[in-house]
Enzyme design. Structure first.
Site, PDB file in Angstrom:
ATOM      1  N   CYS A 144       0.830  -1.207   0.000  1.00  0.00           N
ATOM      2  CA  CYS A 144       0.000   0.000   0.000  1.00  0.00           C
ATOM      3  C   CYS A 144       0.867   1.261   0.000  1.00  0.00           C
ATOM      4  O   CYS A 144       1.523   1.544  -0.992  1.00  0.00           O
ATOM      5  CB  CYS A 144      -0.982  -0.039   1.171  1.00  0.00           C
ATOM      6  SG  CYS A 144      -2.410   1.049   0.926  1.00  0.00           S
ATOM      7  N   LEU A 145       0.917   2.027   1.080  1.00  0.00           N
ATOM      8  CA  LEU A 145       1.784   3.206   1.107  1.00  0.00           C
ATOM      9  C   LEU A 145       3.235   2.796   0.868  1.00  0.00           C
ATOM     10  O   LEU A 145       3.988   3.514   0.197  1.00  0.00           O
ATOM     11  CB  LEU A 145       1.658   3.947   2.436  1.00  0.00           C
ATOM     12  CG  LEU A 145       2.537   5.193   2.577  1.00  0.00           C
ATOM     13  CD1 LEU A 145       2.101   6.287   1.614  1.00  0.00           C
ATOM     14  CD2 LEU A 145       2.523   5.707   4.008  1.00  0.00           C
ATOM     15  N   HIS A 172      -3.771  -5.311  -0.129  1.00  0.00           N
ATOM     16  CA  HIS A 172      -3.343  -5.876   1.162  1.00  0.00           C
ATOM     17  C   HIS A 172      -3.346  -7.406   1.111  1.00  0.00           C
ATOM     18  O   HIS A 172      -4.387  -8.031   1.285  1.00  0.00           O
ATOM     19  CB  HIS A 172      -4.266  -5.385   2.286  1.00  0.00           C
ATOM     20  CG  HIS A 172      -3.992  -3.977   2.688  1.00  0.00           C
ATOM     21  ND1 HIS A 172      -3.076  -3.650   3.665  1.00  0.00           N
ATOM     22  CD2 HIS A 172      -4.488  -2.810   2.223  1.00  0.00           C
ATOM     23  CE1 HIS A 172      -3.031  -2.339   3.796  1.00  0.00           C
ATOM     24  NE2 HIS A 172      -3.873  -1.808   2.926  1.00  0.00           N
ATOM     25  N   GLN A 207       3.839   2.684  -2.769  1.00  0.00           N
ATOM     26  CA  GLN A 207       3.948   4.018  -3.357  1.00  0.00           C
ATOM     27  C   GLN A 207       5.295   4.666  -3.023  1.00  0.00           C
ATOM     28  O   GLN A 207       5.910   5.310  -3.880  1.00  0.00           O
ATOM     29  CB  GLN A 207       2.799   4.887  -2.851  1.00  0.00           C
ATOM     30  CG  GLN A 207       1.420   4.375  -3.230  1.00  0.00           C
ATOM     31  CD  GLN A 207       0.323   4.992  -2.382  1.00  0.00           C
ATOM     32  OE1 GLN A 207       0.556   5.939  -1.627  1.00  0.00           O
ATOM     33  NE2 GLN A 207      -0.893   4.458  -2.485  1.00  0.00           N
ATOM     34  N   GLU A 267      -2.284  -9.440   3.293  1.00  0.00           N
ATOM     35  CA  GLU A 267      -2.522 -10.069   4.602  1.00  0.00           C
ATOM     36  C   GLU A 267      -3.996 -10.303   4.865  1.00  0.00           C
ATOM     37  O   GLU A 267      -4.368 -10.956   5.856  1.00  0.00           O
ATOM     38  CB  GLU A 267      -1.901  -9.220   5.710  1.00  0.00           C
ATOM     39  CG  GLU A 267      -2.673  -7.969   6.097  1.00  0.00           C
ATOM     40  CD  GLU A 267      -2.478  -6.815   5.131  1.00  0.00           C
ATOM     41  OE1 GLU A 267      -3.067  -5.744   5.385  1.00  0.00           O
ATOM     42  OE2 GLU A 267      -1.750  -6.976   4.129  1.00  0.00           O
TER      43      GLU A 267
END
Length: 356
Positions: free
Chosen positions: A240-241, A325, A244, A327
């Site tokens: 995610c972040l 994600h 990026q 997980e």
């Protein structure tokens, strides 16, 4: 008690207010999953946002601390069509009680379909959630910067006792990411995102996992050269972040989507295998595909719905990133293989280190 959700495009929605009278402001976003509200509310990536749940009834299985992604509710406010208030299992507490205990208001009985349609048509926008006994707030711009301006001084914490030693670069991580690493029998050092390189190297790590987190990745641009240095020397995985940030560290650019991807049923395609699988997502920003031309990355995953970048693989380094994600908290478990692949690369480094 009555409350109002007012959007910056002028639309107003009335509902039943739960909690202490208050007035808050935040970016309005929506989540399309039928379950997973526990994880969503406590996910640090939602920090400061007002969340609208698209599923008609929310709270039907209560709240269990086992599924919390952090120590507290991260959203600023909660909007639902129907708030469940029936019987629950003995180890659950009602959603309303959980929110009120954390000082977070809920507005129920709202026409959430219309709210979401407004967001889809007008794009991401600021909103106000206000008890009708209070005056409207002065409008402020959408806030997406949630990182402290100074270098963090939090101490490194190490958990687990496995042979592979993984550094979890903490941009405000979800606990499910840490739990997944522990399930794979890793020793995990949770490392503040602004830790000095000498300190990181002294830990003798086998790999780095760059976590999720809130806000605009550009807020961390002063650290991009550091993250590139780390990723060039350690097997790395970004989520995610973290995805990026790593893409940006190697020269890519990011942009904000009109209304983001948030849900547990987003289809993505692996461009190497052509396999389509379902993913759990929560993000406003994406890596611009055209900006990858002068980077050492190739697109690994692509969003089936809009063609946006969902994952990258480095041309020569043991480095992968995903926008979704893997997980699966909440969401499907289609991508746990990515943890296997990352840890296989980390364990190979561990083997080389042992025999050096």
């Amino acid at each position: 008690m009555t409350g109002l959700l007012t959007l910056s495009n002028g639309q107003t929605f009335k509902g039943h207010w739960h909690g202490k009278s208050s007035a808050i402001q935040g970016e309005v976003v929506f989540f399309t999953g039928m379950t997973g509200y526990e994880e969503v509310l406590t996910d640090p990536s939602y920090k400061g946002q007002i969340i609208v749940f698209s599923y008609p009834l929310i709270g039907q299985y209560g709240i269990q601390s086992l599924y919390a992604q952090s120590d507290s509710i991260q959203v600023a406010g909660i909007i639902v069509a129907g708030l469940y208030d029936g019987p629950l299992s003995k180890d659950s507490i009602p959603l309303a009680e959980f929110a009120i205990n954390h000082g977070i208001p809920i507005l129920s009985g709202v026409d959430t379909r219309s709210v979401i349609q407004n967001v889809r048509e007008s794009g991401t926008m600021q909103s106000q959630l206000i008890h009708t006994s209070l005056p409207e707030l002065a409008w402020e711009p959408v806030q997406t910067y949630f990182f402290p301006a100074t270098t963090t001084t939090d101490k490194i914490q190490t958990v687990g006792s496995g042979s592979a030693h993984i550094g979890l670069i903490d941009f405000h991580y979800k606990s499910s990411i840490l739990n997944e690493l522990l399930e794979f029998d890793c020793r995990v050092s949770i490392i503040p995102y602004a830790t000095a390189t000498e300190t990181l190297d002294s830990l003798q790590l086998d790999g780095l996992l760059f976590s999720n987190g809130p806000g605009d990745p550009a807020a961390l641009q002063h650290l991009f050269p550091t993250y590139r240095d780390w990723a060039e020397r350690y097997p790395s995985f970004g989520i995610c972040l973290g995805h990026q940030v790593l893409a940006s560290a190697f020269g890519a650019k990011t942009t904000k989507l009109a209304y983001g991807h948030r849900g547990a049923n987003h289809p993505v395609m692996n461009l190497q295998t052509k396999r389509v699988s379902m993913s759990s997502q929560n993000h406003s920003y994406v890596v611009e595909k055209n900006s990858l031309q002068d980077t050492p990355f190739s697109v690994l995953y692509e969003n089936v719905n809009d063609g946006s970048v969902e994952g990258l693989v480095h041309d020569t380094l043991p480095l992968k990133t995903v926008q979704f994600h893997p997980e699966a908290a909440p969401g499907p478990t289609d991508h746990l293989e990515l943890f296997h692949q990352f840890l296989a690369a980390a364990q190979q480094k561990e083997s080389v280190k042992m025999h050096a």
